[in-house]
Design an enzyme around this catalytic site. Structure first.
Site, PDB file in Angstrom:
ATOM      1  CE  LYS A  33      35.864   1.162  52.509  1.00  0.00           C
ATOM      2  NZ  LYS A  33      36.446   2.397  52.619  1.00  0.00           N
ATOM      3  NE  ARG A 127      42.454   5.500  56.090  1.00  0.00           N
ATOM      4  CZ  ARG A 127      41.501   5.331  56.047  1.00  0.00           C
ATOM      5  NH1 ARG A 127      40.982   4.768  56.838  1.00  0.00           N
ATOM      6  NH2 ARG A 127      40.888   5.846  54.812  1.00  0.00           N
ATOM      7  CE1 TYR A 253      30.706 -22.585  77.379  1.00  0.00           C
ATOM      8  CE2 TYR A 253      29.428 -20.824  75.009  1.00  0.00           C
ATOM      9  CZ  TYR A 253      30.099 -22.369  75.807  1.00  0.00           C
ATOM     10  OH  TYR A 253      30.359 -23.392  75.167  1.00  0.00           O
ATOM     11  CG  MET A 301      31.637 -20.693  67.077  1.00  0.00           C
ATOM     12  SD  MET A 301      32.843 -22.031  67.276  1.00  0.00           S
ATOM     13  CE  MET A 301      33.895 -21.533  68.833  1.00  0.00           C
TER      14      MET A 301
HETATM   15  C1  LIG Z   1      35.513   3.128  52.841  1.00  0.00           C
HETATM   16  C2  LIG Z   1      35.493   4.947  51.905  1.00  0.00           C
HETATM   17  C3  LIG Z   1      34.758   5.760  51.756  1.00  0.00           C
HETATM   18  C4  LIG Z   1      32.975   5.578  52.426  1.00  0.00           C
HETATM   19  O1  LIG Z   1      33.427   5.982  53.573  1.00  0.00           O
HETATM   20  P1  LIG Z   1      31.746   5.355  54.037  1.00  0.00           P
HETATM   21  O2  LIG Z   1      31.849   6.141  55.272  1.00  0.00           O
HETATM   22  O3  LIG Z   1      31.406   4.149  53.877  1.00  0.00           O
HETATM   23  O4  LIG Z   1      30.143   6.545  53.256  1.00  0.00           O
HETATM   24  C5  LIG Z   1      34.995   6.281  50.662  1.00  0.00           C
HETATM   25  N1  LIG Z   1      36.245   7.046  50.445  1.00  0.00           N
HETATM   26  C6  LIG Z   1      37.602   6.454  51.630  1.00  0.00           C
HETATM   27  C7  LIG Z   1      38.606   7.023  50.680  1.00  0.00           C
HETATM   28  C8  LIG Z   1      36.857   5.378  52.150  1.00  0.00           C
HETATM   29  O5  LIG Z   1      38.144   3.924  52.158  1.00  0.00           O
END
Ligand SMILES: *Cc1c(COP(=O)(O)O)cnc(C)c1O
Length: 357
Positions: A33, A127, A253, A301
């Protein structure tokens, strides 16, 4: 100036082999992802072509994989949220996490090819997911639904696995297995990277490695090298200027850094416009000509300033590494009060990505 993210695909494949070795009885839903944590989703997917399955968060990510010709099964970690998305799920043959009532309703209303479902149970992260006490009813609904493949898989997600001292993880695993007691033959999935490397109790048929594939330790205390993981992204740039700055003068800065003596200062072409964290503190390590030096003053930047007192012969155009090989991204994250995940995801489109096999 050339600002590049060098992506070592071989290191990524190697890291997947570590995930497989750590849990030899499990298969992997390889998590790619968020553009494969900033590394380039399609390139990473092609490099990991022996993956059992890919996991992405959103449907457009999954469609992008299919349009790139990737036929490996893809799991949508948040499932679908409308009839239109459900049609796309069917069209692109995607597997879906089902985590709420409204997805159940949509599934019951629609008709078409059967969909493969991972039922998500909220074992304590609070969640996504159904409450443990509702699992039996939800499974009943799914079994009666002719739009769903009969082999529903069961999953949950760990909230605190990054801390090996925190027994929340064991409690979550308990809650999960208790809630699915009546479905003992179902396929299951619990472990993220931290589960794979630190909690063997969390290994199930399907594990879900993410951050470890990119060569980063998933633990709050720990280094990638503790687990033999190899960095995949090396963010590199060059010096645009080398200057002598007098004692008492300030740098950058806001003038937050004041020279305690006459100094040699290098200006590097990298900044928050590239995804280098603006909150990185004075003292954050930077590699110039493969030698460690440290950040001085605020990140701008397009540029940062570094201390070259130890290597006064440095010249304009000399190579600089911000993180990656020789400089773990975890160290930069810690110095910027964030996590490596955020830094890797945050590299911007201005940076040129170069892939090596
Ligand atoms: C992102 C995610 C993972 C992977 O987690 P890592 O900590 O990057 O290994 C696994 N399961 C779900 C549901 C996730 O959203």
């Amino acid at each position: 100036m050339s600002v590049k993210a060098l992506i070592d695909l071989d290191a990524c494949r190697y890291n997947l082999s570590i995930a497989k070795k750590a849990a030899p009885d499990s298969k992997c839903i390889t998590i790619i992802k968020a553009n494969a944590y900033g590394h380039g989703m399609v390139e990473i997917a092609k490099a990991l072509n022996d993956a059992d399955m890919f996991g992405v968060a959103r449907i457009d990510e999954a469609i992008q994989l299919r349009e790139a010709g990737i036929t490996v099964p893809v799991l949508l970690l948040e499932g679908f949220s409308s009839e239109n998305e459900l049609n796309l799920v069917r069209q692109h043959k995607l597997d879906c996490v089902i985590h709420n009532e409204s997805q159940l309703d949509l599934l019951e209303q629609s008709t078409g090819e059967k969909i493969s479902v991972y039922l998500k149970i909220d074992s304590g992260m609070h969640r996504l997911g159904f409450n443990p006490e509702d699992v039996v009813d939800v499974m009943q609904r799914l079994k009666q639904n002719t739009n769903v493949n009969t082999t529903v898989k069961l999953m949950t997600h760990l909230a605190n696995a990054d801390d090996k001292q925190d027994d929340t993880t064991l409690k979550q695993i308990d809650v999960f297995y208790q809630s699915i007691e009546s479905f003992s033959s179902a396929e299951t999935s619990i472990a993220n990277s931290a589960g794979i490397l630190g909690w063997p109790q969390s290994h199930a048929l399907w594990n879900r490695p993410g951050i470890m594939l990119y060569g980063v330790s998933p633990f709050i205390k720990g280094k990638a090298s503790d687990h033999n993981l190899k960095p995949v992204m090396t963010l590199s740039s060059q010096l645009v200027a080398v200057k002598k700055i007098k004692k008492g003068e300030s740098i950058g800065y806001g003038g937050t850094y004041i020279c305690e003596k006459d100094k040699t200062v290098g200006i590097v072409a990298i900044g928050y416009g590239d995804g280098y964290p603006r909150h990185a503190k004075t003292g954050t390590p930077v590699l110039v000509n493969n030698k460690r030096c440290s950040l001085l003053g605020r990140v701008s930047m397009d540029m940062i300033c570094v201390n070259l007192d130890e290597q006064p012969a440095t010249k304009v155009n000399d190579p600089v590494v911000l993180w990656g090989k020789g400089l773990p991204v975890e160290e930069i994250a810690e110095s910027a009060d964030t996590i490596a995940y955020e830094l890797l995801c945050g590299v911007t489109g201005r940076v040129e990505f170069v892939y090596s096999d």
